[in-house]
Design a protein around this motif. Structure first.
Motif, PDB file in Angstrom:
ATOM      1  N   ARG A 149       0.967  -1.190   0.049  1.00  0.00           N
ATOM      2  CA  ARG A 149       0.022  -0.132  -0.003  1.00  0.00           C
ATOM      3  C   ARG A 149       0.815   1.397  -0.071  1.00  0.00           C
ATOM      4  NH1 ARG A 149      -5.345   1.147   1.321  1.00  0.00           N
ATOM      5  NH2 ARG A 149      -5.529   3.460   2.296  1.00  0.00           N
ATOM      6  N   MET A 150       1.874   1.274   0.878  1.00  0.00           N
ATOM      7  CA  MET A 150       2.787   2.449   0.838  1.00  0.00           C
ATOM      8  C   MET A 150       3.404   2.744  -0.478  1.00  0.00           C
ATOM      9  SD  MET A 150       2.448   3.867   3.675  1.00  0.00           S
ATOM     10  CE  MET A 150       0.737   3.398   3.855  1.00  0.00           C
ATOM     11  N   LEU A 151       3.815   1.579  -1.148  1.00  0.00           N
ATOM     12  CA  LEU A 151       4.617   1.845  -2.478  1.00  0.00           C
ATOM     13  C   LEU A 151       3.652   2.284  -3.517  1.00  0.00           C
ATOM     14  CD1 LEU A 151       7.036   0.876  -4.310  1.00  0.00           C
ATOM     15  CD2 LEU A 151       5.937  -1.384  -4.770  1.00  0.00           C
ATOM     16  N   ALA A 152       2.584   1.789  -3.493  1.00  0.00           N
ATOM     17  CA  ALA A 152       1.351   2.331  -4.516  1.00  0.00           C
ATOM     18  C   ALA A 152       1.024   3.908  -4.072  1.00  0.00           C
ATOM     19  CB  ALA A 152       0.152   1.509  -4.290  1.00  0.00           C
ATOM     20  N   LEU A 153       0.879   4.268  -2.740  1.00  0.00           N
ATOM     21  CA  LEU A 153       0.544   5.484  -2.529  1.00  0.00           C
ATOM     22  C   LEU A 153       1.679   6.213  -2.706  1.00  0.00           C
ATOM     23  CD1 LEU A 153      -1.397   5.042   1.009  1.00  0.00           C
ATOM     24  CD2 LEU A 153      -2.285   5.547  -1.419  1.00  0.00           C
ATOM     25  N   GLY A 154       2.775   5.900  -2.575  1.00  0.00           N
ATOM     26  CA  GLY A 154       4.280   6.890  -3.309  1.00  0.00           C
ATOM     27  C   GLY A 154       4.244   6.929  -4.642  1.00  0.00           C
ATOM     28  N   VAL A 155       3.659   5.962  -5.467  1.00  0.00           N
ATOM     29  CA  VAL A 155       3.652   6.253  -6.986  1.00  0.00           C
ATOM     30  C   VAL A 155       2.603   7.174  -7.315  1.00  0.00           C
ATOM     31  CG1 VAL A 155       3.199   5.099  -8.924  1.00  0.00           C
ATOM     32  CG2 VAL A 155       4.719   3.848  -7.444  1.00  0.00           C
ATOM     33  N   HIS A 156       1.471   6.838  -6.732  1.00  0.00           N
ATOM     34  CA  HIS A 156       0.424   7.732  -6.984  1.00  0.00           C
ATOM     35  C   HIS A 156       0.728   9.348  -6.466  1.00  0.00           C
ATOM     36  CE1 HIS A 156      -3.376   9.821  -5.491  1.00  0.00           C
ATOM     37  NE2 HIS A 156      -3.793   9.425  -6.857  1.00  0.00           N
ATOM     38  N   GLY A 157       1.268   9.281  -5.285  1.00  0.00           N
ATOM     39  CA  GLY A 157       1.627  10.587  -4.876  1.00  0.00           C
ATOM     40  C   GLY A 157       2.569  11.388  -5.840  1.00  0.00           C
ATOM     41  N   THR A 158       3.664  10.776  -6.431  1.00  0.00           N
ATOM     42  CA  THR A 158       4.601  11.180  -7.173  1.00  0.00           C
ATOM     43  C   THR A 158       3.645  11.715  -8.347  1.00  0.00           C
ATOM     44  OG1 THR A 158       6.460   9.924  -6.441  1.00  0.00           O
ATOM     45  CG2 THR A 158       6.813  10.933  -8.590  1.00  0.00           C
ATOM     46  N   ALA A 159       2.916  10.950  -9.108  1.00  0.00           N
ATOM     47  CA  ALA A 159       2.261  11.305 -10.095  1.00  0.00           C
ATOM     48  C   ALA A 159       1.081  12.505  -9.821  1.00  0.00           C
ATOM     49  CB  ALA A 159       1.264  10.260 -10.774  1.00  0.00           C
ATOM     50  N   ALA A 160       0.459  12.546  -8.851  1.00  0.00           N
ATOM     51  CA  ALA A 160      -0.452  13.353  -8.569  1.00  0.00           C
ATOM     52  C   ALA A 160       0.422  14.709  -7.946  1.00  0.00           C
ATOM     53  CB  ALA A 160      -1.239  13.157  -7.195  1.00  0.00           C
ATOM     54  N   SER A 161       1.468  14.759  -7.368  1.00  0.00           N
ATOM     55  CA  SER A 161       2.202  16.031  -7.172  1.00  0.00           C
ATOM     56  C   SER A 161       2.631  16.574  -8.331  1.00  0.00           C
ATOM     57  CB  SER A 161       3.196  15.793  -6.257  1.00  0.00           C
ATOM     58  OG  SER A 161       4.236  14.957  -6.649  1.00  0.00           O
ATOM     59  N   THR A 162       3.139  15.940  -9.276  1.00  0.00           N
ATOM     60  CA  THR A 162       3.669  16.443 -10.695  1.00  0.00           C
ATOM     61  C   THR A 162       2.504  16.937 -11.560  1.00  0.00           C
ATOM     62  OG1 THR A 162       5.236  14.651 -10.580  1.00  0.00           O
ATOM     63  CG2 THR A 162       4.913  15.748 -12.527  1.00  0.00           C
ATOM     64  N   LEU A 163       1.215  16.256 -11.506  1.00  0.00           N
ATOM     65  CA  LEU A 163       0.235  16.820 -12.166  1.00  0.00           C
ATOM     66  C   LEU A 163      -0.622  17.957 -11.778  1.00  0.00           C
ATOM     67  CD1 LEU A 163      -1.058  13.467 -13.610  1.00  0.00           C
ATOM     68  CD2 LEU A 163       0.396  15.045 -14.721  1.00  0.00           C
ATOM     69  N   THR A 164      -0.272  18.182 -10.378  1.00  0.00           N
ATOM     70  CA  THR A 164      -0.996  19.062  -9.686  1.00  0.00           C
ATOM     71  C   THR A 164      -0.324  20.493  -9.265  1.00  0.00           C
ATOM     72  OG1 THR A 164      -0.569  18.178  -7.375  1.00  0.00           O
ATOM     73  CG2 THR A 164      -2.934  17.715  -8.530  1.00  0.00           C
ATOM     74  N   ASP A 165       0.730  20.535 -10.071  1.00  0.00           N
ATOM     75  CA  ASP A 165       1.628  21.773 -10.132  1.00  0.00           C
ATOM     76  C   ASP A 165       0.572  22.903 -10.650  1.00  0.00           C
ATOM     77  OD1 ASP A 165       3.229  23.762 -11.092  1.00  0.00           O
ATOM     78  OD2 ASP A 165       4.620  22.633 -11.399  1.00  0.00           O
ATOM     79  N   PRO A 166       0.595  24.033 -10.021  1.00  0.00           N
ATOM     80  CA  PRO A 166      -0.394  25.422 -10.218  1.00  0.00           C
ATOM     81  C   PRO A 166      -0.181  25.566 -11.754  1.00  0.00           C
ATOM     82  CG  PRO A 166       0.820  25.572  -8.112  1.00  0.00           C
ATOM     83  CD  PRO A 166       1.572  24.618  -8.796  1.00  0.00           C
ATOM     84  N   ASN A 167       0.982  25.372 -12.298  1.00  0.00           N
ATOM     85  CA  ASN A 167       1.071  25.811 -13.606  1.00  0.00           C
ATOM     86  C   ASN A 167       0.558  24.745 -14.597  1.00  0.00           C
ATOM     87  OD1 ASN A 167       2.586  28.111 -13.064  1.00  0.00           O
ATOM     88  ND2 ASN A 167       4.307  27.065 -12.914  1.00  0.00           N
ATOM     89  N   LEU A 168       0.235  23.540 -14.307  1.00  0.00           N
ATOM     90  CA  LEU A 168      -0.360  22.427 -15.119  1.00  0.00           C
ATOM     91  C   LEU A 168      -1.942  22.204 -14.788  1.00  0.00           C
ATOM     92  CD1 LEU A 168       0.630  20.301 -17.229  1.00  0.00           C
ATOM     93  CD2 LEU A 168       1.129  18.898 -15.372  1.00  0.00           C
ATOM     94  N   VAL A 169      -2.247  21.827 -13.738  1.00  0.00           N
ATOM     95  CA  VAL A 169      -3.670  21.452 -13.483  1.00  0.00           C
ATOM     96  C   VAL A 169      -3.650  21.921 -11.627  1.00  0.00           C
ATOM     97  CG1 VAL A 169      -5.339  19.614 -13.209  1.00  0.00           C
ATOM     98  CG2 VAL A 169      -3.799  19.419 -14.759  1.00  0.00           C
ATOM     99  N   ALA A 170      -4.177  23.121 -11.742  1.00  0.00           N
ATOM    100  CA  ALA A 170      -4.306  23.495 -10.137  1.00  0.00           C
ATOM    101  C   ALA A 170      -5.654  23.015  -9.835  1.00  0.00           C
ATOM    102  CB  ALA A 170      -4.338  25.206 -10.249  1.00  0.00           C
ATOM    103  N   GLY A 171      -5.554  22.518  -8.374  1.00  0.00           N
ATOM    104  CA  GLY A 171      -6.951  22.204  -7.681  1.00  0.00           C
ATOM    105  C   GLY A 171      -7.654  21.080  -8.174  1.00  0.00           C
ATOM    106  N   ALA A 172      -6.978  19.998  -8.775  1.00  0.00           N
ATOM    107  CA  ALA A 172      -7.430  18.783  -9.381  1.00  0.00           C
ATOM    108  C   ALA A 172      -8.152  18.032  -8.177  1.00  0.00           C
ATOM    109  CB  ALA A 172      -6.616  18.014  -9.978  1.00  0.00           C
ATOM    110  N   SER A 173      -9.426  17.645  -8.211  1.00  0.00           N
ATOM    111  CA  SER A 173     -10.004  16.953  -7.214  1.00  0.00           C
ATOM    112  C   SER A 173      -9.502  15.177  -7.318  1.00  0.00           C
ATOM    113  CB  SER A 173     -11.681  17.048  -7.370  1.00  0.00           C
ATOM    114  OG  SER A 173     -11.799  16.147  -8.404  1.00  0.00           O
ATOM    115  N   PRO A 174      -9.629  14.500  -6.312  1.00  0.00           N
ATOM    116  CA  PRO A 174      -9.431  13.175  -6.327  1.00  0.00           C
ATOM    117  C   PRO A 174      -9.955  12.312  -7.567  1.00  0.00           C
ATOM    118  CG  PRO A 174      -9.925  13.696  -4.234  1.00  0.00           C
ATOM    119  CD  PRO A 174     -10.393  14.631  -4.833  1.00  0.00           C
ATOM    120  N   ALA A 175     -11.064  12.732  -8.170  1.00  0.00           N
ATOM    121  CA  ALA A 175     -12.012  12.238  -9.224  1.00  0.00           C
ATOM    122  C   ALA A 175     -11.268  12.713 -10.509  1.00  0.00           C
ATOM    123  CB  ALA A 175     -13.295  12.551  -9.257  1.00  0.00           C
TER     124      ALA A 175
END
Length: 157
Positions: free
Chosen positions: A77-103
């Protein structure tokens, strides 16, 4: 009147009729899924070239592996959450996709995993694994998809 004794064959202790592979356990199934994912990413064996040569199938394998990691818990679970967190933090950069919800993040990761024609094998696996985790976090229709895949995997373990 004859009294007959009937002996029914029963499964071994701890096993049930719903277990497809015997008493494997979710952690062992997660380890096997991880090994298959690594072999599919490397694409060196004949069977992975046959089934996972298309990057969409590889993304699907990674998404199912992500769901499996979450339901297995612990280190998986920690491994999967780490991969998801890396992808999500990259994509939720304010210059790319600001304020993306979980959905919204589930939609973005699923789109990135399945739609582009990736030349390399790592991006669809990375985004697919993140998408599988995001489905469980998003709820709604994504959550239903997560639950369906998760319940099928739990039946195997």
């Amino acid at each position: 009147m004859n009294v007959m004794n009937t002996v029914l064959a029963a499964p071994a202790s701890g096993a049930s009729f719903t277990q497809g592979l015997g008493a494997v356990g979710l952690s062992s199934l997660a380890a096997a899924g991880f090994i298959v994912l690594i072999i599919a990413i490397r694409n060196r064996s004949k069977i992975t070239r046959k089934y996972f040569d298309d990057r969409r199938y590889l993304a699907g394998l990674a998404a199912v592996t992500g769901v499996l990691f979450i339901i297995a818990g612990g280190t998986w679970r920690m491994l999967a959450l780490g991969v998801h967190g890396t992808a999500a933090s990259t994509l939720t950069d304010p210059n790319l996709v600001a304020g993306a919800s979980p959905a919204g993040m589930a939609l973005i990761l699923t789109t990135l995993a399945f739609l582009p024609e990736w030349q390399r094998r790592i991006p669809p696996a990375f985004f697919g694994l993140g998408a599988g985790v995001a489905w469980g976090l998003a709820g709604a229709l994504w959550g239903i998809l997560f639950k369906v895949i998760g319940s099928m995997l739990e039946k195997l373990a």
